[in-house]
Design an enzyme around this catalytic site. Structure first.
Site, PDB file in Angstrom:
ATOM      1  N   HIS A 134     -11.500  -1.252   2.502  1.00 50.31           N
ATOM      2  CA  HIS A 134     -12.032  -0.881   3.825  1.00 50.31           C
ATOM      3  C   HIS A 134     -11.755   0.574   4.203  1.00 50.31           C
ATOM      4  CE1 HIS A 134      -7.832  -1.587   4.377  1.00 50.31           C
ATOM      5  NE2 HIS A 134      -7.895  -1.082   5.586  1.00 50.31           N
ATOM      6  N   ASP A 135     -10.959   1.283   3.405  1.00 50.80           N
ATOM      7  CA  ASP A 135     -10.661   2.693   3.694  1.00 50.80           C
ATOM      8  C   ASP A 135     -11.395   3.652   2.768  1.00 50.80           C
ATOM      9  OD1 ASP A 135      -8.781   2.095   5.676  1.00 50.80           O
ATOM     10  OD2 ASP A 135      -7.143   1.941   4.214  1.00 50.80           O
ATOM     11  N   GLU A 170       0.865  -1.190   0.000  1.00 50.83           N
ATOM     12  CA  GLU A 170       0.000   0.000   0.000  1.00 50.83           C
ATOM     13  C   GLU A 170       0.897   1.234   0.000  1.00 50.83           C
ATOM     14  OE1 GLU A 170      -3.568   2.118   2.571  1.00 50.83           O
ATOM     15  OE2 GLU A 170      -1.836   1.245   3.569  1.00 50.83           O
TER      16      GLU A 170
HETATM   17  C1  GLC Z   1      -3.734   1.812   6.083  1.00 50.87           C
HETATM   18  C2  GLC Z   1      -4.927   0.953   6.402  1.00 50.87           C
HETATM   19  C3  GLC Z   1      -5.857   1.737   7.245  1.00 50.87           C
HETATM   20  C4  GLC Z   1      -5.158   2.099   8.526  1.00 50.87           C
HETATM   21  C5  GLC Z   1      -3.827   2.803   8.249  1.00 50.87           C
HETATM   22  C6  GLC Z   1      -2.960   2.808   9.461  1.00 50.87           C
HETATM   23  O1  GLC Z   1      -4.048   2.908   5.316  1.00 50.87           O
HETATM   24  O2  GLC Z   1      -5.493   0.458   5.234  1.00 50.87           O
HETATM   25  O3  GLC Z   1      -7.064   1.064   7.507  1.00 50.87           O
HETATM   26  O4  GLC Z   1      -5.971   2.929   9.301  1.00 50.87           O
HETATM   27  O5  GLC Z   1      -3.079   2.175   7.247  1.00 50.87           O
HETATM   28  O6  GLC Z   1      -2.489   1.526   9.719  1.00 50.87           O
END
Ligand code: GLC
Ligand code: CA
Length: 557
Positions: free
Chosen positions: A333-334, A257
């Site tokens: 999920h975000d 990510e």
């Molecule tokens: C990423 C996750 C998210 C989380 C963040 C901190 O973006 O996908 O859900 O809140 O990292 O770990």
């Protein structure tokens, strides 16, 4: 060792375990619940499941704050339940990839508990501690979850760094011991037989030397930390070390990510010779959609700007072609629900719109990701009250901008959240029309979307015209076509504002994809009359006429 590229041909299904299936009536989704639903995922045709974090956690950020990397969150079950789930998945031919959250831990993690005890504790250097500067935080960085990225700790009189919530202290990757700990955690899960990792905010792990202030807009309190920290100086080195010491020894898939990263960065991480990762999640297209401005509580609910969306997705398609590999996603999920965000959840068009989005994405080059419920066309929940929200990102933003800084009024902020909050994606999975939609026999941890009577898996599995059945066909087409997996990509008509059309080419075959992103019928000629219709979301084909949210795919040989 050379491994095959199975991950290029795979479709990944993302499970947010908390909201997937409860098995024991406590209202929280769990591992036995997931195990019972594996045949459903298999039926859809997915190859891989990405499981959001299931490790022990105080759950300040729903599992993204890990207190013990080697145990299972009790609410989700036991290690035995995990092993059973993994075994069952493998029997069905499904692979499981885990969420690796190692930019930060929970403040309840043993490492941090030790680290904060004293300046000479052996774990002190596992985290990033700094003295105050003139009685203030060491720099001007603003956290992804609002406020400063620094929290003062009385015990030793120093601040620690947290890019996310203060319960999520950042690990110090400069420390080789920290890296060894991470490699060991990875080996622990790989040796159990898991098939890879989705790596949480992995391009934030290497902080710039000296932790300098970042550029700050005149009316902002803090600098945008992503701009200073993303793709830091030692990132490639750390990822190569990870690959050499761990990943290269297993035939697994990896996806990093990477907020704020560019195609050039992605080529560095996923390039054939880089020996780092297989693919990244980039953020360009989700940054565009809706023109959100959190600070102003602004959300443009006019349709997305299709020209910009097309250019953004196409840039990634063409720039990575032959050099790296894309991951393809509309939501997770975000992010808010795809159909609500990129098309429409108006019941009149929802089914067509969801299929249209699926077609547009699944015919591109890259590995597609389907987020739980997307295959049913699940929609945003559109809450109207603050008390309905759970997610700390949404709540923090509301409190900072409405209550503290008073730069936006409550109504605007609630409207913004109803479009943009991560909670839109986190309502429980809609299995059937019964109480709580079959998610739980108890009281669900989070309110269900009231539309579960109209949108649920049971209805759709049996209905050959459902979004579910259509996604099955899309996935099946990919499994049987090198053209869809490997073909080159070309955007047609970049400036056209209603239709997203592109071609794919491989050897002597060409694929033509035409999607109408609006509720107006338009007439367009891309030469489709000479092709053979492979799939479309209307019952018949009107050739040059493209109806509301119509999507069709043609093959030319
Ligand atoms: C990423 C996750 C998210 C989380 C963040 C901190 O973006 O996908 O859900 O809140 O990292 O770990
Ligand atoms: Ca449960």
């Amino acid at each position: 060792m050379a491994y095959s590229d199975w991950w290029k041909k795979s479709v990944v299904y993302q499970v947010y375990p908390r909201s997937y299936q409860d098995s024991n009536g406590d209202g929280i989704g769990d591992l036995p619940g997931l195990t019972s639903r594996l045949p459903y995922i298999k039926d859809l045709g997915a190859d891989v499941i990405w499981l959001n974090p299931i490790y022990k956690s105080p759950d300040k950020d729903n599992g993204y704050d890990i207190s013990d990397y080697r145990s299972i969150q009790p609410a989700y079950g036991t290690m035995d339940d995990f092993d059973k789930m993994l075994q069952e998945a493998h029997v069905l031919g499904l692979k499981i990839i885990m969420d690796l959250v190692v930019n930060h831990t929970s403040d309840q993690n043993k490492w941090f508990q030790e680290s904060k005890k004293s300046k000479d504790n052996p774990y002190r250097d596992y985290y990033i501690w700094r003295d105050p500067v003139d009685g203030h935080a060491p720099n001007n960085w603003g956290s992804y979850f609002n406020g400063s990225t620094w929290k003062f700790d009385e015990t030793t009189g120093q601040y620690y760094l947290h890019l996310f919530a203060d319960g999520q202290p950042d690990l110090n990757w400069e420390n080789p011991q920290v890296r060894d700990e991470v490699w060991n955690v990875m080996r622990f899960w790989l040796d159990k037989g898991v098939d890879g990792f989705r790596m949480d905010v992995i391009n934030l792990i290497s902080k710039p030397a000296g932790l300098p202030d970042g550029p700050k807009a005149p009316n902002e309190k803090y600098a945008d930390v992503g701009k200073v920290v993303a793709d830091g100086p030692r990132l490639n080195e750390f990822l190569q070390e990870m690959n050499q010491k761990v990943l290269s020894k297993y035939d697994v898939m990896t996806v990093g990510e990477m907020p704020d990263s560019t195609p050039e960065d992605a080529i560095k991480y996923t390039g054939l010779d880089s020996h780092e990762l297989h693919m990244v999640f980039q953020f360009d297209h989700v940054g565009l959609a809706g023109n959100a401005d959190k600070r102003l509580g602004k959300w443009n609910d006019a349709p997305i700007k299709l020209v910009e969306l097309k250019k953004s997705l196409s840039k990634w398609e063409t720039e990575l072609n032959g050099k790296g590999w894309n991951s393809l996603y509309w939501n997770n999920h975000d992010q808010p629900r795809a159909v609500s965000r990129f098309a429409t959840d108006d019941p009149k068009y929802r089914v067509k719109a969801a299929k249209m989005l699926g077609t547009t994405l699944h015919m591109m080059q890259g590995t597609p990701y389907v987020y739980e419920g997307e295959e049913l066309g699940m929609t945003n929940v559109h809450y109207t009250k603050l008390s309905q929200y759970e997610d700390l990102e949404s709540l923090n933003a509301y409190h900072e901008f409405v209550d503290d800084e008073k730069i936006v009024d409550a109504d605007s902020m609630l409207k913004y959240l109803s479009y943009k909050s991560r909670d839109n994606a986190r309502t429980p999975m809609q299995w059937d029309e019964n109480k709580n939609s079959g998610f739980t026999s108890g009281k669900p941890w989070f309110e269900l979307n009231p539309n579960f009577k109209e949108i649920n898996a049971r209805d759709q599995i049996e209905d050959s015209k459902s979004v579910f059945s259509y996604y099955k066909k899309l996935i099946d087409l990919r499994h049987n076509s090198d053209l869809i997996v490997y073909g080159d990509y070309e955007l047609l008509d970049p400036e056209e504002e209603q239709v997203f059309a592109y071609k794919r080419r491989y050897n002597d075959e060409t694929l033509l994809v035409i999607s109408n992103f609006t509720k107006e019928q338009v007439t367009r000629d891309y030469g489709q009359s000479k092709g053979k219709l492979l799939i479309g979301n209307y019952d018949d084909d009107l050739d040059m006429e493209i109806r509301p949210y119509e999507s069709k795919v043609y093959l030319f040989r």
